[in-house]
Design a protein around this motif. Sequence first.
Motif, PDB file in Angstrom:
ATOM      1  N   TYR A 177      -0.149 -25.104  18.536  1.00  0.00           N
ATOM      2  CA  TYR A 177       1.175 -25.699  18.391  1.00  0.00           C
ATOM      3  C   TYR A 177       2.231 -24.603  18.411  1.00  0.00           C
ATOM      4  N   GLU A 178       3.464 -25.029  18.714  1.00  0.00           N
ATOM      5  CA  GLU A 178       4.588 -24.126  18.536  1.00  0.00           C
ATOM      6  C   GLU A 178       4.892 -24.024  17.036  1.00  0.00           C
ATOM      7  N   LYS A 179       5.899 -23.234  16.700  1.00  0.00           N
ATOM      8  CA  LYS A 179       6.194 -23.006  15.292  1.00  0.00           C
ATOM      9  C   LYS A 179       6.412 -24.313  14.563  1.00  0.00           C
ATOM     10  N   ASN A 180       5.739 -24.474  13.412  1.00  0.00           N
ATOM     11  CA  ASN A 180       5.855 -25.673  12.602  1.00  0.00           C
ATOM     12  C   ASN A 180       6.946 -25.484  11.557  1.00  0.00           C
ATOM     13  N   ASN A 181       7.773 -26.502  11.397  1.00  0.00           N
ATOM     14  CA  ASN A 181       8.892 -26.401  10.460  1.00  0.00           C
ATOM     15  C   ASN A 181       8.583 -26.997   9.091  1.00  0.00           C
ATOM     16  N   GLY A 182       7.354 -27.523   8.924  1.00  0.00           N
ATOM     17  CA  GLY A 182       6.983 -28.097   7.638  1.00  0.00           C
ATOM     18  C   GLY A 182       6.691 -27.027   6.608  1.00  0.00           C
ATOM     19  N   LYS A 183       6.359 -27.475   5.397  1.00  0.00           N
ATOM     20  CA  LYS A 183       6.131 -26.538   4.298  1.00  0.00           C
ATOM     21  C   LYS A 183       4.698 -26.623   3.787  1.00  0.00           C
ATOM     22  N   THR A 184       4.254 -25.500   3.220  1.00  0.00           N
ATOM     23  CA  THR A 184       2.949 -25.406   2.583  1.00  0.00           C
ATOM     24  C   THR A 184       3.135 -25.160   1.091  1.00  0.00           C
ATOM     25  N   ALA A 185       2.429 -25.915   0.287  1.00  0.00           N
ATOM     26  CA  ALA A 185       2.424 -25.667  -1.163  1.00  0.00           C
ATOM     27  C   ALA A 185       1.329 -24.651  -1.468  1.00  0.00           C
ATOM     28  N   ILE A 186       1.724 -23.480  -1.967  1.00  0.00           N
ATOM     29  CA  ILE A 186       0.762 -22.418  -2.300  1.00  0.00           C
ATOM     30  C   ILE A 186       0.494 -22.476  -3.796  1.00  0.00           C
ATOM     31  N   ILE A 187      -0.705 -22.923  -4.175  1.00  0.00           N
ATOM     32  CA  ILE A 187      -1.072 -23.124  -5.579  1.00  0.00           C
ATOM     33  C   ILE A 187      -1.801 -21.885  -6.084  1.00  0.00           C
ATOM     34  N   ILE A 188      -1.245 -21.252  -7.138  1.00  0.00           N
ATOM     35  CA  ILE A 188      -1.815 -20.021  -7.694  1.00  0.00           C
ATOM     36  C   ILE A 188      -2.056 -20.206  -9.188  1.00  0.00           C
ATOM     37  N   PRO A 189      -3.295 -20.434  -9.615  1.00  0.00           N
ATOM     38  CA  PRO A 189      -3.579 -20.465 -11.058  1.00  0.00           C
ATOM     39  C   PRO A 189      -3.528 -19.045 -11.626  1.00  0.00           C
ATOM     40  N   THR A 190      -3.079 -18.902 -12.882  1.00  0.00           N
ATOM     41  CA  THR A 190      -2.991 -17.566 -13.469  1.00  0.00           C
ATOM     42  C   THR A 190      -3.024 -17.639 -14.985  1.00  0.00           C
ATOM     43  N   LYS A 191      -3.430 -16.537 -15.580  1.00  0.00           N
ATOM     44  CA  LYS A 191      -3.351 -16.362 -17.022  1.00  0.00           C
ATOM     45  C   LYS A 191      -3.138 -14.885 -17.296  1.00  0.00           C
ATOM     46  N   THR A 196       0.551 -10.467  -5.905  1.00  0.00           N
ATOM     47  CA  THR A 196       0.278 -11.610  -5.035  1.00  0.00           C
ATOM     48  C   THR A 196       1.568 -12.277  -4.590  1.00  0.00           C
ATOM     49  N   VAL A 197       2.455 -12.560  -5.529  1.00  0.00           N
ATOM     50  CA  VAL A 197       3.719 -13.231  -5.195  1.00  0.00           C
ATOM     51  C   VAL A 197       4.566 -12.375  -4.265  1.00  0.00           C
ATOM     52  N   ASP A 198       4.686 -11.090  -4.570  1.00  0.00           N
ATOM     53  CA  ASP A 198       5.486 -10.210  -3.714  1.00  0.00           C
ATOM     54  C   ASP A 198       4.909 -10.126  -2.296  1.00  0.00           C
ATOM     55  N   SER A 199       3.581 -10.063  -2.195  1.00  0.00           N
ATOM     56  CA  SER A 199       2.976  -9.945  -0.864  1.00  0.00           C
ATOM     57  C   SER A 199       3.203 -11.205  -0.047  1.00  0.00           C
ATOM     58  N   ALA A 244       0.691 -28.945   4.274  1.00  0.00           N
ATOM     59  CA  ALA A 244      -0.595 -28.330   3.907  1.00  0.00           C
ATOM     60  C   ALA A 244      -0.537 -27.835   2.480  1.00  0.00           C
ATOM     61  N   ILE A 245      -1.725 -27.659   1.903  1.00  0.00           N
ATOM     62  CA  ILE A 245      -1.878 -27.082   0.569  1.00  0.00           C
ATOM     63  C   ILE A 245      -2.740 -25.837   0.709  1.00  0.00           C
ATOM     64  N   LEU A 246      -2.271 -24.723   0.147  1.00  0.00           N
ATOM     65  CA  LEU A 246      -3.050 -23.485   0.157  1.00  0.00           C
ATOM     66  C   LEU A 246      -3.423 -23.127  -1.274  1.00  0.00           C
ATOM     67  N   PHE A 247      -4.734 -23.098  -1.553  1.00  0.00           N
ATOM     68  CA  PHE A 247      -5.221 -22.631  -2.848  1.00  0.00           C
ATOM     69  C   PHE A 247      -5.420 -21.120  -2.747  1.00  0.00           C
ATOM     70  N   LEU A 248      -4.733 -20.388  -3.618  1.00  0.00           N
ATOM     71  CA  LEU A 248      -4.717 -18.929  -3.519  1.00  0.00           C
ATOM     72  C   LEU A 248      -4.972 -18.327  -4.896  1.00  0.00           C
ATOM     73  N   ASN A 249      -5.933 -17.424  -4.991  1.00  0.00           N
ATOM     74  CA  ASN A 249      -6.179 -16.719  -6.252  1.00  0.00           C
ATOM     75  C   ASN A 249      -5.026 -15.780  -6.579  1.00  0.00           C
ATOM     76  N   ASN A 250      -4.875 -15.486  -7.861  1.00  0.00           N
ATOM     77  CA  ASN A 250      -3.801 -14.564  -8.257  1.00  0.00           C
ATOM     78  C   ASN A 250      -4.206 -13.098  -8.097  1.00  0.00           C
ATOM     79  N   ASP A 251      -5.366 -12.838  -7.454  1.00  0.00           N
ATOM     80  CA  ASP A 251      -5.762 -11.456  -7.152  1.00  0.00           C
ATOM     81  C   ASP A 251      -5.871 -11.235  -5.642  1.00  0.00           C
TER      82      ASP A 251
END
Length: 822
Positions: free
Chosen positions: A502-516, A525-528, A591-598
């Motif tokens: 596809y060409e560039k998609n204008n939708g959004k992805t929810a990036i879920i990051i669990p942390t403690k 992680t957030v800065d990167s 889309a939903i992206l599950f991402l570790n905090n490391d």
Amino acid sequence: MNAIYSSIKTFVRLFRNFWLSLFGFVRIEADLIAGKDVDQCHGGFVALGIDPQIIIRSRSKNLFPGWYLMSYRAQAGFSDCVFVPSIYPLHMSEPGSTPRFVPTNFGNTPDSIGLIFDQPDARPKPTDGSYSLKAHFSGEIHHLINYRFSAAGFRFDPFDADYPRTREPLKGWFDIKNLSITRLGFIPLIFFCFRTLFLNYPDTPVHHSWKTGVALFAKKGKSSLLHWLTHQTYQKIQPSPSLTYWWNFYQSTRRCTEKLTSRTTGSALISLVLYCDNSTKLPLNPCIRSIINQDCSDFELLVVNPEAMTDEDRFSLRSFRRASRCVITTCAEIHQEIEGEFFAILDQSVLLEPHAIASFKKAVELHNPDIAYADEVFVSGNSLSVSQISLKPAFSIDYFLASGFIGLPSLVRRNLVGPTNKSWMQCSANAVSELLVLSALQNTKRVLHIPDLLSRRIFTSGEPHTSRLSPQIVQRQLCNIGFTQASVEPSKDSAIFHIRFYEKNNGKTAIIIPTKNNLVLLRQTVDSVNQTVPKDLYDLVIVDHESTDPDCQMYLDALSKEHIVLSYEGVFNFSKINNFAVSQLKAEYDAILFLNNDIEAFRTGWLESMLDKVLRPDVGIVGANLLYPHDPGHENQPTIQHAGVILGIGEAEHFMRDERYYDPYAGEKNPDANQPALVTRGFSAVTAACLMTTPQVFKEAGGFDDSLAVAFGDVDLCLKVDNLGYKVLCDGEAVLIHHESATREKGGDIDPHPFDSEKFKHRYRYDVKQGDPFYHPLLVKNNFRYRPIRNPIPPSDPAYRIVDNPGFVNPGLNSNTPDRPN
């Protein structure tokens, strides 16, 4: 008189020793006695621990110093075993004892295997006073030894320095049968060496060997010449383990094909199209001979571009044409001439194994595929030494588009392919075969992989017969399917393609990051993510699990002004936390992206690449290649942490873990040609450390299983998505760094999540036992490193890898078709 008698006795003994050292050829009778970590049984020996030892004692105590030929037949019941023998003086033998495993053990049980061998990259140095013999597989073995130990015998360690290390000690049955120890005097030794080098192995370059021998004798004397001569002989009678040695062993253990041939009684006719290519500079006759020598004669041969044939090639075909149908034709006429229900393209680089056609016919008659392919061995030029063993996974269309991995020959059902044309004459056989498979895929109902090595490819780097189909043709095929926005571009490696659907998609992805807590990791992680992904493509959803660090709480408060910060309370449960986060999403996300905090992203484009694939209607989950942190100053290449998940290594293990990472899209070449390029490809599962899906697929799969609190929840989710008929991919163009397990405590050697492990193992016990369809059965399973199994045995009844409806779903449709390997 006593003095005279003593002198005569001494003279006789000295003369006898001189005679034996010069002309002796004496067989030594010896007994094998179980030593440390070994029990003797009726059928051989049983290895009990990490250091099995056997005592070899001479019955007449006449193992005097000198040259010996030691022969025996080795057998082992281990699934992945190589004998790496050494001999030691008797005084170094240790008494048998109950094996203890150090440093700790799994499950705190004294008899469990707690010693997990790391896999070194170099063999350990031999212990002083030992003699390291050549490593070998099972079979008839010969060692040439310059013996210097006791006349009474020596200690024999069959698995002394097992390299590469197995994941656990080799425990179980093995046997050393028909032991023969023969003393060779100087004259018999020289005769044996010359007979071995120049009579038994006539391929030895005589002129070069004589020249080398004379030069050594002139410069360094008799001892250097003898050392060189015995070394060359030892290498001949017992070759060192190598890919060629592996392949020869595999061929030697192949069971009789009479059973296989007798069962291929169906009516499916296979047509072989031999594509003569002048540009390859390879002789055609070896390929023709391999076709003529097939065990199964029920096939036809079509020879295209006959101008490339020599008189010898034509002579070879005459006898074949009398017994079978052989047609000499042009490219434009192929489709009209083919009579077979299936056909396959070959060129002169392909040498078929004698049972190849019979194996294809058997697979076709049992499972009725539309496309079938098998494994192949690459050999180097005229030497025919093996340079690569290509062990392929179950079919993945993404893997095929990215690398064209299925090779030659690939069997295709004739009625799925359109008419041929003259433009084929401008392509290599490899490209033509790739085009046929690509053309047939959209109407293909079943692709079958035969996990057996059915052909050899004579390979010379850079020659035209190794080239792929052009990217423009692949892009045109994708457009015809319905991906009108698709783009296909070559990478820095011309055999690897960048593909966007596809060409560039204008939708959004929810990036879920669990942390403690762990502010440093979370901030990294957030800065990167902020630095590598355009801000309009994502929202961060941080799930705070009871953080107590004040600095971390302040940082989360600051994040909440731009992104979503959720609070979760209760016992840590990875599955529940992620399900909770998804349930709190208010906006519509593509889309939903599950991402570790490391996780640390270090280059742009990774999220866009994953999103491009997960939005396809046939894809359910997309993972990423993850690397361990890398210090360029100390390591040339980073190390792989995850490149997909494989069932059956333990319960499930990361693919290619701990191997060096080479970026195929950047043109980096892996020096180990046996390891596959880490391009985008299908897997049974990927890790949730970086896992993307769509809200619809996540809901349809029922989300993560809350009963799997920490371990295997991601694998379980992927397998549920597999069962729904979606593809699970690992995106080769999405590469990130994983600071693995830096956020939670490890359990050492004890399984930290035994309940999760047992529940997963019980739920998927059949899949774990049978093995992963995307992992070849000839690859090792007791080790997460990627290598072929030792002691390979060809399958009499291969466990076929079958993928139904392997093509794309039209992007205009909402329904999905199954793509589940069996």
